[in-house]
Design a protein around this motif. Structure first.
Motif, PDB file in Angstrom:
ATOM      1  N   GLY A  52       0.819  -1.201   0.000  1.00 53.88           N
ATOM      2  CA  GLY A  52       0.000   0.000   0.000  1.00 53.88           C
ATOM      3  C   GLY A  52       0.853   1.252   0.000  1.00 53.88           C
ATOM      4  O   GLY A  52       1.844   1.327  -0.720  1.00 53.88           O
ATOM      5  N   CYS A  53       0.482   2.217   0.832  1.00 48.01           N
ATOM      6  CA  CYS A  53       1.105   3.541   0.775  1.00 48.01           C
ATOM      7  C   CYS A  53       2.478   3.597   1.424  1.00 48.01           C
ATOM      8  O   CYS A  53       3.259   4.488   1.139  1.00 48.01           O
ATOM      9  N   MET A  54       2.755   2.659   2.336  1.00 49.44           N
ATOM     10  CA  MET A  54       4.003   2.745   3.109  1.00 49.44           C
ATOM     11  C   MET A  54       4.918   1.582   2.770  1.00 49.44           C
ATOM     12  O   MET A  54       4.452   0.464   2.557  1.00 49.44           O
ATOM     13  N   ILE A  55       6.231   1.839   2.763  1.00 49.09           N
ATOM     14  CA  ILE A  55       7.162   0.717   2.644  1.00 49.09           C
ATOM     15  C   ILE A  55       8.119   0.647   3.835  1.00 49.09           C
ATOM     16  O   ILE A  55       8.927  -0.277   3.922  1.00 49.09           O
ATOM     17  N   ASP A  56       8.016   1.599   4.771  1.00 50.60           N
ATOM     18  CA  ASP A  56       8.796   1.487   6.013  1.00 50.60           C
ATOM     19  C   ASP A  56       8.313   2.566   6.973  1.00 50.60           C
ATOM     20  O   ASP A  56       7.601   3.492   6.577  1.00 50.60           O
ATOM     21  N   SER A  57       8.681   2.403   8.250  1.00 48.15           N
ATOM     22  CA  SER A  57       8.408   3.450   9.239  1.00 48.15           C
ATOM     23  C   SER A  57       9.547   3.392  10.246  1.00 48.15           C
ATOM     24  O   SER A  57      10.398   2.510  10.165  1.00 48.15           O
ATOM     25  N   CYS A  58       9.557   4.336  11.200  1.00 48.21           N
ATOM     26  CA  CYS A  58      10.724   4.387  12.108  1.00 48.21           C
ATOM     27  C   CYS A  58      10.776   3.168  13.016  1.00 48.21           C
ATOM     28  O   CYS A  58      11.831   2.761  13.458  1.00 48.21           O
ATOM     29  N   ARG A  59       9.628   2.597  13.338  1.00 53.77           N
ATOM     30  CA  ARG A  59       9.492   1.384  14.159  1.00 53.77           C
ATOM     31  C   ARG A  59       9.796   1.590  15.639  1.00 53.77           C
ATOM     32  O   ARG A  59       9.736   0.631  16.404  1.00 53.77           O
ATOM     33  N   HIS A  60      10.160   2.807  16.052  1.00 54.27           N
ATOM     34  CA  HIS A  60      10.526   3.023  17.454  1.00 54.27           C
ATOM     35  C   HIS A  60       9.560   3.935  18.182  1.00 54.27           C
ATOM     36  O   HIS A  60       9.407   3.836  19.388  1.00 54.27           O
ATOM     37  N   CYS A  61       8.916   4.834  17.460  1.00 59.65           N
ATOM     38  CA  CYS A  61       8.072   5.829  18.119  1.00 59.65           C
ATOM     39  C   CYS A  61       6.835   5.146  18.725  1.00 59.65           C
ATOM     40  O   CYS A  61       6.570   3.974  18.458  1.00 59.65           O
ATOM     41  N   GLU A  62       6.119   5.909  19.523  1.00 57.06           N
ATOM     42  CA  GLU A  62       4.959   5.318  20.196  1.00 57.06           C
ATOM     43  C   GLU A  62       3.900   4.807  19.207  1.00 57.06           C
ATOM     44  O   GLU A  62       3.441   3.672  19.342  1.00 57.06           O
ATOM     45  N   PRO A  63       3.509   5.611  18.202  1.00 56.36           N
ATOM     46  CA  PRO A  63       2.537   5.063  17.234  1.00 56.36           C
ATOM     47  C   PRO A  63       3.041   3.791  16.544  1.00 56.36           C
ATOM     48  O   PRO A  63       2.277   2.840  16.383  1.00 56.36           O
ATOM     49  N   CYS A  64       4.317   3.771  16.149  1.00 58.69           N
ATOM     50  CA  CYS A  64       4.851   2.566  15.501  1.00 58.69           C
ATOM     51  C   CYS A  64       4.758   1.366  16.447  1.00 58.69           C
ATOM     52  O   CYS A  64       4.361   0.275  16.040  1.00 58.69           O
ATOM     53  N   GLN A  65       5.124   1.595  17.717  1.00 58.55           N
ATOM     54  CA  GLN A  65       5.073   0.506  18.693  1.00 58.55           C
ATOM     55  C   GLN A  65       3.635   0.021  18.893  1.00 58.55           C
ATOM     56  O   GLN A  65       3.388  -1.146  19.169  1.00 58.55           O
ATOM     57  N   ALA A  66       2.682   0.972  18.744  1.00 56.80           N
ATOM     58  CA  ALA A  66       1.282   0.620  18.942  1.00 56.80           C
ATOM     59  C   ALA A  66       0.641   0.064  17.672  1.00 56.80           C
ATOM     60  O   ALA A  66      -0.556  -0.222  17.646  1.00 56.80           O
ATOM     61  N   GLY A  67       1.430  -0.056  16.594  1.00 54.40           N
ATOM     62  CA  GLY A  67       0.880  -0.579  15.349  1.00 54.40           C
ATOM     63  C   GLY A  67       0.143   0.467  14.530  1.00 54.40           C
ATOM     64  O   GLY A  67      -0.715   0.141  13.716  1.00 54.40           O
ATOM     65  N   ASP A  68       0.470   1.739  14.749  1.00 58.16           N
ATOM     66  CA  ASP A  68      -0.108   2.819  13.946  1.00 58.16           C
ATOM     67  C   ASP A  68       0.989   3.446  13.088  1.00 58.16           C
ATOM     68  O   ASP A  68       1.267   4.643  13.167  1.00 58.16           O
ATOM     69  N   GLU A  69       1.620   2.619  12.249  1.00 54.22           N
ATOM     70  CA  GLU A  69       2.751   3.101  11.452  1.00 54.22           C
ATOM     71  C   GLU A  69       2.367   4.300  10.606  1.00 54.22           C
ATOM     72  O   GLU A  69       3.205   5.154  10.296  1.00 54.22           O
ATOM     73  N   ASN A  70       1.100   4.370  10.222  1.00 57.09           N
ATOM     74  CA  ASN A  70       0.664   5.475   9.359  1.00 57.09           C
ATOM     75  C   ASN A  70       0.648   6.809  10.099  1.00 57.09           C
ATOM     76  O   ASN A  70       0.456   7.850   9.490  1.00 57.09           O
ATOM     77  N   TYR A  71       0.864   6.770  11.419  1.00 50.13           N
ATOM     78  CA  TYR A  71       0.989   8.018  12.177  1.00 50.13           C
ATOM     79  C   TYR A  71       2.378   8.112  12.800  1.00 50.13           C
ATOM     80  O   TYR A  71       2.563   8.737  13.847  1.00 50.13           O
ATOM     81  N   CYS A  72       3.361   7.498  12.171  1.00 50.92           N
ATOM     82  CA  CYS A  72       4.735   7.458  12.685  1.00 50.92           C
ATOM     83  C   CYS A  72       5.229   8.859  13.041  1.00 50.92           C
ATOM     84  O   CYS A  72       5.083   9.803  12.273  1.00 50.92           O
ATOM     85  N   GLU A  73       5.806   8.977  14.249  1.00 50.72           N
ATOM     86  CA  GLU A  73       6.338  10.262  14.715  1.00 50.72           C
ATOM     87  C   GLU A  73       7.855  10.269  14.684  1.00 50.72           C
ATOM     88  O   GLU A  73       8.495  11.107  15.317  1.00 50.72           O
TER      89      GLU A  73
END
Ligand SMILES: [Zn+2]
Ligand SMILES: [Zn+2]
Length: 728
Positions: A452-473
């Protein structure tokens, strides 16, 4: 008895074999061959040798003698063949594509003919390839390769590998399934099949489901094996011929120990299942035996059969020889069995890790082609570029379909003032996994996956940890499938780009390389072209419906009835909601009714008045700035209207309407990986999907015009196979 004495006795007796007897059907072919009065090739030069009668000619002569047709189509009914060219290592190679009866898509076998790398071609070996097509119910692509002495070792091996990789990457052009691919060959071609399987495995893993090697040359260093001895003077292949072939083939004596020729000393670990077929009366019989032992030692699943009373070249003689028919069926059954199993990625235990440069970028590059815009004012045009080969945790995907999203158009035209050119759009991608990195565990070669729209995220921020990669901070937010990170270096803290790439190229291209976590499973009962728009349009509407807790019996309003609105309505209906679609187009009212929703004209004030205070949730899918004020009164107290279509300043909201009944005006951006998988599975389960129109990529600029005019009620989906024909 020494070899010399045995050869001498053989010569005296005037027959090719002392310890084995030729069975009658085989003898008839050999008699025909003798009657064609060929000269021993070992006394000729290559050109003259190629003009000698072949065992295939002997079979044809026998058929004529039996008043039977020699037409290949009548000998193997149901198989169609067509000649074409495929790219080799140094230019195009003639090839013949055999297609079995049925609708397909079929498995595909890349087949190499025999002839000692010097004589013969795909015509000489037509019968074996054709028979295999029928017995394995697979497309067979029989490829000619460059021959010696004009092109000595390793030209043929380079061609075989290049042809295999090309066919594997273009399987769909042959109505074949790239997830079901095998290698096969006879004699010299049997060697090429194994050697190619090894070379493909060396790339990191292999998509090859199986290998068939019919009396392969498995070594050239030892000509005193048991079969070189007992079949030294056999017909139609004897020991002097093999020496003559090697003389033409080898550039230098050391080539004999190159493991492409010396297969029994090659590293065979991790090869797919191998089937070996041997003839009893054949100098190469022992090569097959040694290869079987070497494969077993390497832990490879191998099955070998020796057919008694027959000679080298018997495999293609099914028209006149029962043993050949048996062997072809045995081979076909083995291949079918291998195709029926999911191809597991086979990792090579001792493979070096993907080589990288100082910045950790893979050194290996893949040639890719796509459609790109070079400027905000230019059309999309054919564009050649490179992608990094898959790292350890990444997968390579052959793109099958890509949806045309309204965001693609915004981005191409720089309407968000952040476009990085050249811009290859596309973030509704469905494709087939062609390679996986060594540590990949979620996907296997041959799997159908979506990006889909994303091919990676930071994986460390709170949204990423919570499974909200689309709101990666993270410092650069998520990495978009195209156009690079959501927060480019220039706007990031410390002007850094933690992803190391300022631009990314999307799915309007033939291949994509992504981290395995960012590829979704496409359910088996969802057509790939239908699945594509779900990856953006589907999850973009599903995510807010889910977040705001839409449930069965709720009243849901959808603003806008384009690609997004269509999917939103179907999803909400499948959730059990009562759906009202608001549209500006009168003709779409009927369409809404067809879906099972109520259609209301946005401008129908009386209708809006009647709906006041009745909605549990309203989703706006209108793709540009619009006034939501007329719809806020339609919400119940405490309920939410969410805007997903427009990413820009909107007319201000009348807070009186919002405050008086404590209503919420909200926004939502695409969806998480988890939600994307969930909506793919949901659509499959409820048998819903977008209305689509499949187009060739050359029609994409025209399609974009229709989307801008709002003329479409469906999603355009590009069939990426059309890229092969696209010239500009
Ligand atoms: Zn999109
Ligand atoms: Zn993050």
């Amino acid at each position: 008895m020494t070899t010399i004495v045995r050869d001498f006795l053989n010569t005296l007796q005037g027959k090719g074999d002392t310890s084995h007897s030729v069975e009658p059907q085989m003898q008839r072919v050999l008699d025909q061959l003798a009657a064609l009065h060929g000269e021993p090739v070992e006394n000729l030069d290559a050109t003259a040798a190629r003009a000698q009668p072949s065992p295939a000619d002997a079979v044809a002569a026998l058929l004529r003698e039996q008043s039977r047709s020699t037409a290949p189509e009548s000998l193997v009914p149901g198989v169609r063949s067509v000649d074409r060219r495929v790219p080799g290592a140094a230019g195009p190679l003639p090839a013949r594509v055999y297609t079995p009866a049925g609708a397909g898509p079929f498995p595909v076998i890349v087949y190499f003919h025999g002839g000692g790398w010097v004589i013969a071609d795909k015509d000489t070996y037509d019968a074996g390839a054709r028979g295999l097509c029928a017995t394995a119910s697979a497309v067979v692509v029989s490829v000619d390769y460059r021959r010696a002495p004009e092109h000595r070792f390793p030209a043929a091996w380079d061609d075989a590998l290049a042809a295999f990789e090309w066919v594997a990457g273009h399987a769909r052009e042959f109505n074949a399934n790239p997830g079901q691919i095998a290698l096969a060959g006879e004699s010299a071609g049997g060697n090429l099949a194994i050697a190619t399987a090894i070379a493909v495995r060396n790339r990191g893993n292999s998509p090859v489901a199986a290998v068939l090697a019919v009396y392969p040359v498995a070594q050239t260093g030892n000509d005193e094996t048991e079969s070189y001895d007992d079949s030294a003077q056999a017909k139609p292949l004897n020991k002097p011929m093999i020496a003559w072939f090697l003389d033409k083939l080898l550039g230098k004596p050391e080539d004999k120990s190159d493991t492409r020729l010396d297969l029994i000393n090659a590293d065979l670990v991790g090869l797919p299942p191998v089937t070996i077929i041997n003839a009893e009366i054949d100098p190469l019989r022992s090569d097959g035996e040694m290869l079987e032992a070497a494969l077993k030692e390497a832990g490879v699943e191998v099955e070998r059969k020796v057919y008694t009373g027959v000679t080298h070249e018997f495999f293609g003689m099914a028209a006149v020889l029962d043993k050949a028919r048996e062997a072809q069926h045995f081979a076909g059954d083995r291949l079918k069995h291998a195709f029926g199993r999911p191809v597991q990625p086979r990792f090579h235990a001792v493979l070096p890790r993907t080589p990288t440069d100082d910045d950790g970028r893979p050194v290996v590059k893949l040639k890719a082609v796509g459609y790109a815009a070079k400027h905000s004012f230019s059309d999309l045009k054919r564009f050649e570029f490179e992608r990094d080969a898959a790292r350890e945790d990444e997968i390579e995907i052959e793109v099958l379909y890509c949806g045309v999203c309204h965001s693609d158009i915004h981005q191409v035209k720089n309407e968000w003032s952040n476009t990085v050119y050249p811009c290859v759009p596309g973030h509704e991608v469905v494709g087939r996994v062609t390679r996986v990195g060594a540590s990949v565990s979620r996907h296997a070669v041959g799997d159908l996956v979506g990006v889909g729209c994303m091919i990676d995220s930071c994986r460390h921020c709170e949204p990423c940890q919570a499974g909200d990669e689309n709101y990666c901070e993270g410092p650069n937010s998520w990495l978009a499938t195209y156009n690079g990170p959501m927060i480019p270096a220039a706007k990031a803290p410390g002007k850094r780009n933690t992803y190391g790439r300022d631009n990314t190229f999307g799915g309007y291209s033939n291949l994509l390389v992504v981290h395995e976590d960012f590829a979704l499973r496409i359910p088996a009962n969802l057509r790939p072209e239908v699945a594509a728009p779900i990856l953006c349009a589907g999850v973009t509407t599903y995510s807010p419906l889910k977040h705001w807790g839409v449930k069965s019996g709720d009243k849901v309003g959808i603003l806008g009835f384009g690609g997004l609105g269509d999917l939103a309505a179907k999803i909400a209906l499948a959730m059990g909601a009562e759906v009202t679609l608001f549209t500006s187009t009168e003709e779409k009212l009927e369409e809404a009714a067809r879906l099972g929703a109520k259609g209301v004209l946005e401008t129908d004030e009386a209708a809006l008045q009647a709906l006041k205070g009745s909605f549990d949730f309203i989703l706006s899918t209108i793709p540009q700035k619009h006034d939501i004020n007329p719809f806020i009164p339609l919400l119940k107290r405490d309920r939410t209207i969410c805007v997903v279509g427009a990413l820009e300043s909107m007319p201000s909201v009348n807070n009186q309407e919002v405050a008086f009944h404590r209503k919420n005006v909200a926004g939502s951006l695409i969806g998480s990986l988890h939600d994307t998988q969930e909506i793919l599975d949901f659509c499959a389960e409820h048998d819903i999907g977008p209305e689509i129109e499949v187009i060739a990529i050359e029609a994409v600029n025209e399609a974009i015009k229709h989307v801008i005019k709002g003329e479409v009620r469906f999603r355009y989906v590009i069939d990426m196979a059309s890229l092969a024909d696209a010239t500009e």
